[in-house]
Write a protein that holds these residues in place. Structure first.
Motif, mmCIF file in Angstrom:
data_model
loop_
_atom_site.group_PDB
_atom_site.id
_atom_site.type_symbol
_atom_site.label_atom_id
_atom_site.label_comp_id
_atom_site.label_asym_id
_atom_site.label_seq_id
_atom_site.Cartn_x
_atom_site.Cartn_y
_atom_site.Cartn_z
ATOM 1 N N ASP A 142 -138.679 144.224 -74.765
ATOM 2 C CA ASP A 142 -138.842 145.560 -75.351
ATOM 3 C C ASP A 142 -139.517 145.509 -76.715
ATOM 4 O OD1 ASP A 142 -137.587 146.646 -73.122
ATOM 5 O OD2 ASP A 142 -135.603 146.570 -74.042
ATOM 6 N N GLY A 143 -140.524 144.655 -76.819
ATOM 7 C CA GLY A 143 -141.286 144.570 -78.064
ATOM 8 C C GLY A 143 -140.632 143.762 -79.164
ATOM 9 N N LYS A 144 -139.493 143.134 -78.863
ATOM 10 C CA LYS A 144 -138.786 142.341 -79.868
ATOM 11 C C LYS A 144 -138.829 140.857 -79.506
ATOM 12 C CE LYS A 144 -135.432 146.045 -80.754
ATOM 13 N NZ LYS A 144 -133.993 146.400 -80.715
ATOM 14 N N SER A 145 -138.904 140.017 -80.536
ATOM 15 C CA SER A 145 -138.788 138.572 -80.332
ATOM 16 C C SER A 145 -137.311 138.211 -80.422
ATOM 17 C CB SER A 145 -139.586 137.810 -81.397
ATOM 18 O OG SER A 145 -140.957 138.043 -81.259
ATOM 19 N N LEU A 146 -136.735 137.825 -79.280
ATOM 20 C CA LEU A 146 -135.307 137.492 -79.244
ATOM 21 C C LEU A 146 -135.081 135.989 -79.156
ATOM 22 C CD1 LEU A 146 -133.885 140.324 -76.948
ATOM 23 C CD2 LEU A 146 -134.096 140.250 -79.439
ATOM 24 N N GLY A 147 -136.134 135.220 -79.338
ATOM 25 C CA GLY A 147 -136.024 133.775 -79.320
ATOM 26 C C GLY A 147 -137.392 133.160 -79.442
ATOM 27 N N ILE A 148 -137.440 131.835 -79.410
ATOM 28 C CA ILE A 148 -138.713 131.119 -79.323
ATOM 29 C C ILE A 148 -138.526 129.998 -78.302
ATOM 30 C CG2 ILE A 148 -139.442 131.675 -81.674
ATOM 31 C CD1 ILE A 148 -138.607 128.869 -82.507
ATOM 32 N N PRO A 149 -139.596 129.575 -77.640
ATOM 33 C CA PRO A 149 -139.452 128.540 -76.616
ATOM 34 C C PRO A 149 -138.947 127.221 -77.195
ATOM 35 C CG PRO A 149 -141.553 129.692 -76.383
ATOM 36 C CD PRO A 149 -140.972 130.102 -77.718
ATOM 37 N N ASN A 150 -138.086 126.567 -76.454
ATOM 38 C CA ASN A 150 -137.607 125.229 -76.811
ATOM 39 C C ASN A 150 -138.444 124.179 -76.086
ATOM 40 O OD1 ASN A 150 -135.828 122.756 -76.036
ATOM 41 N ND2 ASN A 150 -134.767 123.636 -77.788
ATOM 42 N N ASN A 151 -138.624 124.367 -74.792
ATOM 43 C CA ASN A 151 -139.448 123.471 -73.978
ATOM 44 C C ASN A 151 -139.823 124.231 -72.718
ATOM 45 O OD1 ASN A 151 -137.783 122.463 -71.431
ATOM 46 N ND2 ASN A 151 -136.357 122.646 -73.157
ATOM 47 N N SER A 152 -140.757 123.698 -71.973
ATOM 48 C CA SER A 152 -141.189 124.384 -70.751
ATOM 49 C C SER A 152 -141.395 123.385 -69.622
ATOM 50 C CB SER A 152 -142.505 125.148 -71.000
ATOM 51 O OG SER A 152 -142.291 126.213 -71.879
ATOM 52 N N ASN A 153 -141.308 123.887 -68.411
ATOM 53 C CA ASN A 153 -141.671 123.099 -67.241
ATOM 54 C C ASN A 153 -142.106 124.060 -66.146
ATOM 55 O OD1 ASN A 153 -139.313 123.838 -65.521
ATOM 56 N ND2 ASN A 153 -138.163 122.721 -67.093
ATOM 57 N N CYS A 154 -142.554 123.528 -65.066
ATOM 58 C CA CYS A 154 -142.974 124.349 -63.929
ATOM 59 C C CYS A 154 -142.957 123.476 -62.681
ATOM 60 C CB CYS A 154 -144.358 124.958 -64.167
ATOM 61 S SG CYS A 154 -145.675 123.736 -64.375
ATOM 62 N N LEU A 155 -143.313 124.053 -61.565
ATOM 63 C CA LEU A 155 -143.316 123.334 -60.292
ATOM 64 C C LEU A 155 -144.733 122.905 -59.914
ATOM 65 C CD1 LEU A 155 -140.893 125.649 -58.287
ATOM 66 C CD2 LEU A 155 -140.395 123.338 -59.138
ATOM 67 N N ALA A 156 -144.816 121.768 -59.221
ATOM 68 C CA ALA A 156 -146.088 121.295 -58.666
ATOM 69 C C ALA A 156 -145.776 120.551 -57.369
ATOM 70 C CB ALA A 156 -146.819 120.400 -59.665
ATOM 71 N N LEU A 157 -146.799 120.031 -56.729
ATOM 72 C CA LEU A 157 -146.629 119.343 -55.442
ATOM 73 C C LEU A 157 -146.813 117.833 -55.622
ATOM 74 C CD1 LEU A 157 -146.313 119.860 -52.300
ATOM 75 C CD2 LEU A 157 -148.811 119.558 -52.212
ATOM 76 N N TYR A 158 -145.749 117.092 -55.364
ATOM 77 C CA TYR A 158 -145.818 115.632 -55.350
ATOM 78 C C TYR A 158 -146.244 115.178 -53.947
ATOM 79 C CZ TYR A 158 -142.808 115.265 -59.598
ATOM 80 O OH TYR A 158 -142.264 115.338 -60.864
ATOM 81 N N TYR A 159 -146.973 114.057 -53.894
ATOM 82 C CA TYR A 159 -147.305 113.492 -52.582
ATOM 83 C C TYR A 159 -147.248 111.973 -52.641
ATOM 84 C CZ TYR A 159 -151.959 112.813 -54.654
ATOM 85 O OH TYR A 159 -153.001 112.449 -55.477
ATOM 86 N N ASN A 160 -146.897 111.383 -51.496
ATOM 87 C CA ASN A 160 -146.864 109.930 -51.345
ATOM 88 C C ASN A 160 -148.268 109.467 -50.981
ATOM 89 O OD1 ASN A 160 -146.664 107.326 -49.940
ATOM 90 N ND2 ASN A 160 -144.442 107.594 -50.115
ATOM 91 N N THR A 161 -148.905 108.757 -51.895
ATOM 92 C CA THR A 161 -150.309 108.386 -51.730
ATOM 93 C C THR A 161 -150.544 107.563 -50.469
ATOM 94 O OG1 THR A 161 -150.575 108.391 -54.130
ATOM 95 C CG2 THR A 161 -152.260 107.271 -52.856
ATOM 96 N N ARG A 162 -149.674 106.588 -50.223
ATOM 97 C CA ARG A 162 -149.861 105.724 -49.046
ATOM 98 C C ARG A 162 -149.751 106.527 -47.759
ATOM 99 N NH1 ARG A 162 -146.197 100.393 -50.639
ATOM 100 N NH2 ARG A 162 -147.523 99.640 -52.353
ATOM 101 N N MET A 163 -148.830 107.454 -47.698
ATOM 102 C CA MET A 163 -148.652 108.242 -46.478
ATOM 103 C C MET A 163 -149.865 109.132 -46.225
ATOM 104 S SD MET A 163 -144.605 109.316 -46.672
ATOM 105 C CE MET A 163 -143.319 108.064 -46.718
ATOM 106 N N LEU A 164 -150.399 109.722 -47.277
ATOM 107 C CA LEU A 164 -151.577 110.574 -47.080
ATOM 108 C C LEU A 164 -152.795 109.733 -46.709
ATOM 109 C CD1 LEU A 164 -149.714 112.727 -48.426
ATOM 110 C CD2 LEU A 164 -151.783 113.664 -49.486
ATOM 111 N N ASP A 165 -152.940 108.579 -47.346
ATOM 112 C CA ASP A 165 -154.072 107.708 -47.019
ATOM 113 C C ASP A 165 -153.976 107.246 -45.571
ATOM 114 O OD1 ASP A 165 -155.053 107.967 -49.556
ATOM 115 O OD2 ASP A 165 -154.326 106.024 -50.271
ATOM 116 N N SER A 166 -152.766 106.886 -45.153
ATOM 117 C CA SER A 166 -152.574 106.401 -43.786
ATOM 118 C C SER A 166 -152.911 107.477 -42.756
ATOM 119 C CB SER A 166 -151.120 105.945 -43.603
ATOM 120 O OG SER A 166 -150.899 105.484 -42.285
ATOM 121 N N ALA A 167 -152.606 108.730 -43.120
ATOM 122 C CA ALA A 167 -152.890 109.837 -42.200
ATOM 123 C C ALA A 167 -154.319 110.341 -42.333
ATOM 124 C CB ALA A 167 -151.905 110.974 -42.462
ATOM 125 N N GLY A 168 -155.033 109.850 -43.344
ATOM 126 C CA GLY A 168 -156.415 110.278 -43.535
ATOM 127 C C GLY A 168 -156.539 111.717 -43.993
#
Length: 413
Positions: A142-168
């Protein structure tokens, strides 16, 4: 998060209790040594694991050495208990001066009157433009600063390199590619993809990116919620995603990934220390997109309690923690990412390829900032996902009924 109490009733009681006590009165936990002029600030957070202790010990030592006349008394709670303790504390008078809270807790705490308005201090500080938009917006109500960020994170996609290479196959960048790649990587007891769909905020945290990527949001759930639910339902129907994901936490998901029982996983950067202890070869890419690219913002915010008698000192502490020489070692110690754009090229995240991917996604990361009705909305979304992935309801039907619940929850904004 779900708690064994009625959140709205509790907040009403908290507000009444705070008013009765008189915000700004001398509450328990606040104190000062009149002879020495030293102020003791109480500080609550939920970083209870031993591996976090060195970072907090160093930070508090630095604060007490650098901020004149300040001592810190830190108290920790389990993750699921901190917000409840704050609301209960408003009734009992036992509140901290400073807290580090989950950014999603701003939905409920912001409307409770328990957080100090830091707008004047933040404006005078003049560093708002140094932060990524999502983390910073998550502190604005509502237009007010009620804090400041401490730290941040988010989601991404991990993959097993060998498995993807093996499957082409290459790491997927779109929903179509994700579905195809996950199916080709599924073999025996190994699933192509693992993610958490547990019936808590943790599962909703993982589902919301699919809703946003489909082009929708909570207020258009009947259409775009159905699209996102149908996509995940199809992954389960084809065996690419285990139906057991409805009971998996994000930690469970990572365990399956490092054990080779999932070729790809959706998860956050906090899993990297565990993965790096293994000999697996892995990579990280942005979450595959549909109509839009999107990921969900996680992390914590600093807040000052409105009941504190020492709000000026508390702000001095918060401001000090944002100095690069203080913030970088603190975040490296926790294994977290900065919410500040100007720190993108310092710290371990500057040279670690996986962390660079997560950091690169922060500009897209959306906060779950939906107002005081978010807890009800989150529960409705979690129930919808469970219904579809367990085969008890169709995506279209459950999205329609869920949309009605969401409309009611969002009316509280």
């Amino acid at each position: 998060m779900s708690h064994p109490v009625d959140r709205r009733a509790l907040l009403r009681a908290a507000g009444a209790g705070a008013a009765a006590l008189g915000l700004g009165s001398a509450l328990a936990g606040c104190g000062s040594d009149k002879e020495s002029g030293t102020v003791t600030l109480t500080w609550w957070d939920y970083f209870t694991l031993d591996n976090f202790l060195p970072a907090f010990t160093r930070l508090i030592k630095d604060i007490e050495a650098a901020v004149p006349g300040v001592r810190i008394e830190r108290r920790t709670f389990p993750f699921a208990d901190l917000e409840r303790q704050i609301t209960l504390g408003a009734v009992s008078g036992d509140l901290p001066d400073i807290a580090i809270v989950d950014n999603v807790s701003m939905n409920s705490l912001a409307g409770s009157g328990l957080l100090a308005d830091l707008t004047e201090q933040v404006d005078e500080w003049g560093q708002a433009d140094q932060y990524y938009k999502g983390p910073w917006d998550g502190c604005q109500v509502d237009g007010k600063s009620l804090g400041i960020p401490n730290n941040s994170n988010c989601l991404a996609l991990y993959y097993n390199t060998r498995m993807l290479d093996s499957a082409g196959v290459e790491p997927p960048a779109t929903w179509d590619q994700l579905a195809d790649t996950a199916q080709r990587l599924t073999s025996g007891e190994r699933f192509g993809l693992a993610m958490s769909a547990i019936r808590t905020e943790e599962g909703v945290f993982q589902f919301l990116p699919f809703l946003w990527q489909a082009g929708g949001d909570l207020d258009t759930f009947a259409t775009y919620g159905a699209t996102a639910l149908a996509f995940l339902d199809d992954l389960v129907a084809k065996g690419s995603l285990s139906e057991q994901c409805v009971g998996w936490t994000q930690q469970d998901v990572n365990t399956r990934f490092v054990n080779g029982r999932a070729a790809m996983q959706i998860n956050g950067p906090w899993q990297l220390p565990t993965i790096k202890k293994t000999d697996m070869e892995y990579g990280v890419v942005a979450l595959p997109r549909d109509r839009e690219a999107a990921t969900c913002l996680g992390g914590e915010n600093w807040v000052v309690m409105a009941s504190s008698d020492h709000q000026d000192k508390a702000w001095q502490v918060l401001e000090y923690t944002q100095q690069p020489s203080v913030l970088v070692p603190y975040l490296v110690g926790l294994g977290n990412l900065p919410a500040r754009k100007d720190l993108a090229d310092t710290g371990t995240w500057a040279s670690d390829p996986a962390l660079r991917v997560f950091l690169g996604q922060l500009p897209l990361a959306r906060p779950r900032q939906y107002g005081p009705g978010y807890a009800d909305a989150s529960q409705a979304v979690a129930e919808a996902e469970q219904s579809v992935l367990t085969g008890t309801a169709s995506p279209t039907a459950v999205a329609r009924t869920t949309a009605t619940k969401l409309d009611k929850a969002l009316e509280q904004r």
